[in-house]
Design a protein around this motif. Sequence first.
Motif, PDB file in Angstrom:
ATOM      1  N   LYS A  26     -90.753 -16.073   6.582  1.00  0.00           N
ATOM      2  CA  LYS A  26     -89.382 -15.738   6.922  1.00  0.00           C
ATOM      3  C   LYS A  26     -89.261 -15.066   8.279  1.00  0.00           C
ATOM      4  CE  LYS A  26     -87.916 -15.233   2.100  1.00  0.00           C
ATOM      5  NZ  LYS A  26     -87.358 -14.318   1.087  1.00  0.00           N
ATOM      6  N   ALA A  27     -90.383 -14.815   8.956  1.00  0.00           N
ATOM      7  CA  ALA A  27     -90.330 -14.143  10.248  1.00  0.00           C
ATOM      8  C   ALA A  27     -89.543 -14.983  11.236  1.00  0.00           C
ATOM      9  CB  ALA A  27     -91.752 -13.907  10.767  1.00  0.00           C
ATOM     10  N   GLN A  28     -88.656 -14.305  11.969  1.00  0.00           N
ATOM     11  CA  GLN A  28     -87.801 -15.015  12.915  1.00  0.00           C
ATOM     12  C   GLN A  28     -88.579 -15.396  14.165  1.00  0.00           C
ATOM     13  OE1 GLN A  28     -84.314 -12.709  13.722  1.00  0.00           O
ATOM     14  NE2 GLN A  28     -83.263 -13.410  11.881  1.00  0.00           N
ATOM     15  N   ARG A  29     -88.130 -16.462  14.754  1.00  0.00           N
ATOM     16  CA  ARG A  29     -88.736 -16.950  15.990  1.00  0.00           C
ATOM     17  C   ARG A  29     -88.179 -16.157  17.168  1.00  0.00           C
ATOM     18  NH1 ARG A  29     -88.601 -23.308  17.733  1.00  0.00           N
ATOM     19  NH2 ARG A  29     -89.914 -23.179  19.605  1.00  0.00           N
ATOM     20  N   VAL A  30     -89.049 -15.764  18.082  1.00  0.00           N
ATOM     21  CA  VAL A  30     -88.629 -15.023  19.267  1.00  0.00           C
ATOM     22  C   VAL A  30     -88.549 -15.996  20.443  1.00  0.00           C
ATOM     23  CG1 VAL A  30     -89.163 -13.145  20.860  1.00  0.00           C
ATOM     24  CG2 VAL A  30     -89.676 -12.897  18.417  1.00  0.00           C
ATOM     25  N   CYS A 285     -78.912 -23.133  20.259  1.00  0.00           N
ATOM     26  CA  CYS A 285     -79.777 -24.047  19.517  1.00  0.00           C
ATOM     27  C   CYS A 285     -79.525 -25.491  19.945  1.00  0.00           C
ATOM     28  CB  CYS A 285     -79.537 -23.905  18.022  1.00  0.00           C
ATOM     29  SG  CYS A 285     -80.198 -22.384  17.293  1.00  0.00           S
ATOM     30  N   GLN A 286     -78.240 -25.835  20.115  1.00  0.00           N
ATOM     31  CA  GLN A 286     -77.912 -27.202  20.530  1.00  0.00           C
ATOM     32  C   GLN A 286     -78.470 -27.508  21.909  1.00  0.00           C
ATOM     33  OE1 GLN A 286     -75.363 -28.315  22.961  1.00  0.00           O
ATOM     34  NE2 GLN A 286     -75.937 -30.426  22.498  1.00  0.00           N
ATOM     35  N   LEU A 287     -78.368 -26.556  22.834  1.00  0.00           N
ATOM     36  CA  LEU A 287     -78.893 -26.766  24.184  1.00  0.00           C
ATOM     37  C   LEU A 287     -80.413 -26.857  24.187  1.00  0.00           C
ATOM     38  CD1 LEU A 287     -76.617 -24.305  26.215  1.00  0.00           C
ATOM     39  CD2 LEU A 287     -76.453 -26.791  26.121  1.00  0.00           C
ATOM     40  N   CYS A 288     -81.054 -26.126  23.275  1.00  0.00           N
ATOM     41  CA  CYS A 288     -82.519 -26.134  23.214  1.00  0.00           C
ATOM     42  C   CYS A 288     -83.058 -27.280  22.359  1.00  0.00           C
ATOM     43  CB  CYS A 288     -83.034 -24.810  22.664  1.00  0.00           C
ATOM     44  SG  CYS A 288     -82.739 -23.391  23.744  1.00  0.00           S
ATOM     45  N   GLY A 289     -82.171 -28.003  21.686  1.00  0.00           N
ATOM     46  CA  GLY A 289     -82.619 -29.090  20.827  1.00  0.00           C
ATOM     47  C   GLY A 289     -83.192 -28.620  19.509  1.00  0.00           C
ATOM     48  N   ASP A 293     -79.331 -24.204  12.198  1.00  0.00           N
ATOM     49  CA  ASP A 293     -79.578 -23.069  11.314  1.00  0.00           C
ATOM     50  C   ASP A 293     -80.880 -22.343  11.640  1.00  0.00           C
ATOM     51  OD1 ASP A 293     -81.210 -25.129  10.600  1.00  0.00           O
ATOM     52  OD2 ASP A 293     -80.881 -24.976   8.437  1.00  0.00           O
ATOM     53  N   THR A 294     -81.429 -22.601  12.825  1.00  0.00           N
ATOM     54  CA  THR A 294     -82.678 -21.930  13.213  1.00  0.00           C
ATOM     55  C   THR A 294     -82.442 -20.434  13.375  1.00  0.00           C
ATOM     56  OG1 THR A 294     -83.430 -23.912  14.381  1.00  0.00           O
ATOM     57  CG2 THR A 294     -84.532 -21.838  14.913  1.00  0.00           C
ATOM     58  N   GLU A 295     -83.276 -19.653  12.720  1.00  0.00           N
ATOM     59  CA  GLU A 295     -83.194 -18.197  12.852  1.00  0.00           C
ATOM     60  C   GLU A 295     -84.110 -17.750  13.986  1.00  0.00           C
ATOM     61  OE1 GLU A 295     -81.267 -16.098  11.317  1.00  0.00           O
ATOM     62  OE2 GLU A 295     -80.325 -17.584  10.004  1.00  0.00           O
ATOM     63  N   PHE A 296     -83.565 -16.972  14.904  1.00  0.00           N
ATOM     64  CA  PHE A 296     -84.373 -16.513  16.035  1.00  0.00           C
ATOM     65  C   PHE A 296     -83.780 -15.223  16.599  1.00  0.00           C
ATOM     66  CE2 PHE A 296     -81.085 -19.220  17.787  1.00  0.00           C
ATOM     67  CZ  PHE A 296     -80.624 -18.490  18.874  1.00  0.00           C
ATOM     68  N   THR A 297     -84.619 -14.552  17.331  1.00  0.00           N
ATOM     69  CA  THR A 297     -84.179 -13.381  18.097  1.00  0.00           C
ATOM     70  C   THR A 297     -84.501 -13.628  19.561  1.00  0.00           C
ATOM     71  OG1 THR A 297     -86.306 -12.280  17.741  1.00  0.00           O
ATOM     72  CG2 THR A 297     -84.524 -11.776  16.185  1.00  0.00           C
TER      73      THR A 297
END
Length: 501
Positions: A26-30, A285-289, A293-297
């Motif tokens: 569950k760790a968020q992506r940085v 998220c859309q710009l990064c492809g 619902d990607t969880e990130f910080t």
Amino acid sequence: MKKKKKTAMTRVLMLVMLVLLPMAGKAQRVLTLDSCRQLAITNNKQLGVARTKKEMASYDMKSARTKYLPRVDAMAGAELMSKEISILNNSQKDALNHLGTNAVSGMGAKVTDIMTGMVQDGTITPQMAQQLGQQMGVLSSSLASMGDDLGSTIRKAFRTNTHSMYAGAVMLTQPLYMGGSIKALNRVAELKSDMADDNYDLLLQNVLYEIDATYWLAVSLRQKQKLAGSYLDLVKQLHDDVYKMINEGVAIRADGLNVDVRVNEAEMAKMRVDDNLALVKMLLCQLCGLPMDTEFTLADEGKELSTATEPMPTGGTIATDRPELRLLQKTIDLTEQAQRVVTATHFRPQVALTGGYLLSNPNTFNGFERRFSGVWNVGIVARMPLWDWHDGKYKLAASRAATTIAKLERSDVEEKISLQVEQERFKVREAYRRLELSAKHVASAEENLRCASLGFREGVMNLSEVMTAQTAWESAHTQKIDAEIEVQLSLLGLRKALGQL
């Protein structure tokens, strides 16, 4: 005992790993700014199209280089005709068909005249002449038949038998001098390849600008989200203090209602910030492809964004750094090469070396023989335009006009870009000044809030003054966040104007 201890330790470690494994999942992506850039470059569809166009341009350039090399072509064909080619006319054919008859007829008249003269001279008697005449008639008939047969044979020998014709050829063509058109076309292909590179750079700068602006917008909203949470906690703390005072009879019910309204406003403000942050993250998220619902910080969420010490970007050579100007310069070069192509096509000679092998059936190398036979050939072909009703002149004038237009457009865009650079520099200086003023404003607002809170607890200041101080504190921090992001965005705009993204 040792084995039991080891077994127990192993079980404990396995239990700890089982507990930590879901937490790791569950760790968020940085995401850093550089990682967002790389993701956008990799996944952007328009950049993918631009890369494909670069590949196409490289193939066109390779194709243009083949114009210097010899070209080999193979051709084949068959033709059926209602009439065959005839070397002899109809009178000649008729004469050959009656060759013996015509010859014997002429000879018979002469023999008769000779024999008549001999009878008159008394050389031979009429009876002898009659006998000779009968013998000559038999001989003439045989000679006439033989002559007609010989003439018919000769006529048939002259027949071409070309009702059906088959031909094939392998031809080699090597350009020797095309008036400079091949060189110009190769230069055009090189320019188009360079333009594809410049167009990719232009799209890349736009993508990087958009991803950077969205990244910093997300960072600012994350900072505002934290600020909204802090402000909500601050208002709730005041809410608790006021209701304690109401319970103790120190404050009135109206003060509690005012604080309730302020708490509701703070909660709504935090909800708006949360929603805006969620929308901006989806855009990122859309710009990064990435999936929506990607969880990130973001790596810069908790960092101090003050960039007052960062030096302002200096200008390089705008004419070479800005893709737009490079594209316009390439357009000028293209129109000049178009002039060279027109000049080569309409005003200069063109010379080519040719060679090959030609075969046909019937062939003309052995009396129209009905079999395939061929011949090698080599030659030089020259073409010189003489008169085209000024078509080349008009095309050349149109190409020169196109060059003039391209130069004017480049000059206009260059002036606008210079103005844009100066405007962006002005925005950077203004952003730095706003950041400096907002920092002072924050310090004053924090001191004002401290004094108001202390005075309210000591009973020397009323509730409205405390709420005003809290509002000023929240506004000052918001302005500071906006000023910090404005510095980032103005620096970003300046780098884009200078072509340094």
